[in-house]
Structures are given as C-alpha cells and as structure tokens.
Design a protein around this motif. Structure first.
Motif, PDB file in Angstrom:
ATOM      1  N   GLY A  51       0.787  -1.225   0.000  1.00 35.19           N
ATOM      2  CA  GLY A  51       0.000   0.000   0.000  1.00 35.19           C
ATOM      3  C   GLY A  51       0.818   1.272   0.000  1.00 35.19           C
ATOM      4  O   GLY A  51       0.288   2.362  -0.258  1.00 35.19           O
ATOM      5  N   ASP A  52       2.099   1.163   0.286  1.00 31.01           N
ATOM      6  CA  ASP A  52       2.968   2.337   0.322  1.00 31.01           C
ATOM      7  C   ASP A  52       3.233   2.874  -1.080  1.00 31.01           C
ATOM      8  O   ASP A  52       2.975   2.213  -2.092  1.00 31.01           O
ATOM      9  N   SER A  53       3.787   4.087  -1.115  1.00 30.01           N
ATOM     10  CA  SER A  53       4.250   4.706  -2.343  1.00 30.01           C
ATOM     11  C   SER A  53       5.758   4.868  -2.270  1.00 30.01           C
ATOM     12  O   SER A  53       6.351   4.878  -1.183  1.00 30.01           O
ATOM     13  N   LEU A  54       6.372   5.019  -3.439  1.00 27.58           N
ATOM     14  CA  LEU A  54       7.824   5.125  -3.504  1.00 27.58           C
ATOM     15  C   LEU A  54       8.182   5.906  -4.755  1.00 27.58           C
ATOM     16  O   LEU A  54       7.498   5.778  -5.784  1.00 27.58           O
ATOM     17  N   ARG A  55       9.252   6.692  -4.681  1.00 30.24           N
ATOM     18  CA  ARG A  55       9.738   7.391  -5.860  1.00 30.24           C
ATOM     19  C   ARG A  55      11.165   6.960  -6.149  1.00 30.24           C
ATOM     20  O   ARG A  55      12.033   7.052  -5.290  1.00 30.24           O
ATOM     21  N   LEU A  56      11.372   6.521  -7.377  1.00 30.53           N
ATOM     22  CA  LEU A  56      12.707   6.180  -7.846  1.00 30.53           C
ATOM     23  C   LEU A  56      13.225   7.312  -8.723  1.00 30.53           C
ATOM     24  O   LEU A  56      12.462   7.921  -9.472  1.00 30.53           O
ATOM     25  N   SER A  57      14.527   7.546  -8.637  1.00 31.84           N
ATOM     26  CA  SER A  57      15.162   8.588  -9.434  1.00 31.84           C
ATOM     27  C   SER A  57      16.212   7.974 -10.341  1.00 31.84           C
ATOM     28  O   SER A  57      16.834   6.964 -10.006  1.00 31.84           O
ATOM     29  N   CYS A  58      16.391   8.613 -11.488  1.00 33.07           N
ATOM     30  CA  CYS A  58      17.407   8.197 -12.453  1.00 33.07           C
ATOM     31  C   CYS A  58      18.177   9.448 -12.854  1.00 33.07           C
ATOM     32  O   CYS A  58      17.573  10.417 -13.319  1.00 33.07           O
TER      33      CYS A  58
END
Length: 123
Positions: A15-22
């Motif tokens: 249920g969590d959210s996550l942000r990945l960066s490139c």
C-alpha cells in the motif's frame, strides 16, 4: 557513453508509495527517451513506463494506473512514482536511455542502463 544511476529503492509495506530517481552524472538526459523496467527473480524484464525526450509519457501494462513517470531537465533526472505497492511488485527496477521514438517498452531497444534499484514490498 551514458552512465545512469538509480536511487530511491528500499523496503516498503503493501500500500505504500515510492519514488525512484534516475540521473546521469556525465550526460544530458534531455536528449534521450528514458524508460523504466523491472525484473523479478525468475521472470523476464518488463517495461513499466517511458518518457520521451519531448516529455510524452507512455505506460506499459505492468503496474498500469499505479505509476507515473516524469522528468526534470533542470535537475538532469527522471522519476518513477509507484503507488499502492503490492508484494508482487518486488523486483529490481532499472532505468534505461536511448534516442528512440518507438518500441519504448522493448528492453532490447535501449543501449544505456543503470545498475538497478531493489524494491521490496513486504509486511
């Protein structure tokens, strides 16, 4: 040669959210289509979304409706936002770059790859 570096992976709860960066320390990403792929153990690499150099997003079938892609040329970075994470989303997430306008969800079309970021979804 384009060196890509992913960041933002980790262990999250369902249920969590996550942000990945490139990011690209030595190249300008604004000239490239950036795509995100993921690969779970024992499974093929699959496309999540891609964003063209002209800032047009394209979403693959995996995680449809639970992710958004964006780029910020002022920061020379691209981002993958993941929502409503499920245990089956556990995988290594890769960003990839190339100068292309079609076949955005085919990993074979990308020349440059990051090292991958592990995302683990577990309670």
């Amino acid at each position: 040669q384009v060196q890509l570096v992913e960041s933002g992976g980790g262990l999250v709860h369902p249920g969590d959210s996550l942000r990945l960066s490139c990011s690209a320390p030595t190249s300008r990403l604004e000239y490239y289509t950036i795509a995100w792929f993921r690969q779970a153990p024992g499974k093929e690499r699959e496309g999540v979304p891609a964003i063209s150099a002209s800032d047009s997003p394209w979403y693959g079938d995996s995680m449809k409706g639970r992710n958004t892609v964006a780029r910020d040329n002022t920061k020379n970075a691209a981002y993958l936002n993941l929502y409503g994470l499920k245990p089956e989303d556990t995988a290594i997430y890769y960003c990839a770059a190339d100068t292309l306008d079609f076949g955005l969800m085919n990993p074979a079309n990308y020349k440059y790859w990051g090292q991958g970021a592990q995302v683990t979804v577990s309670s």
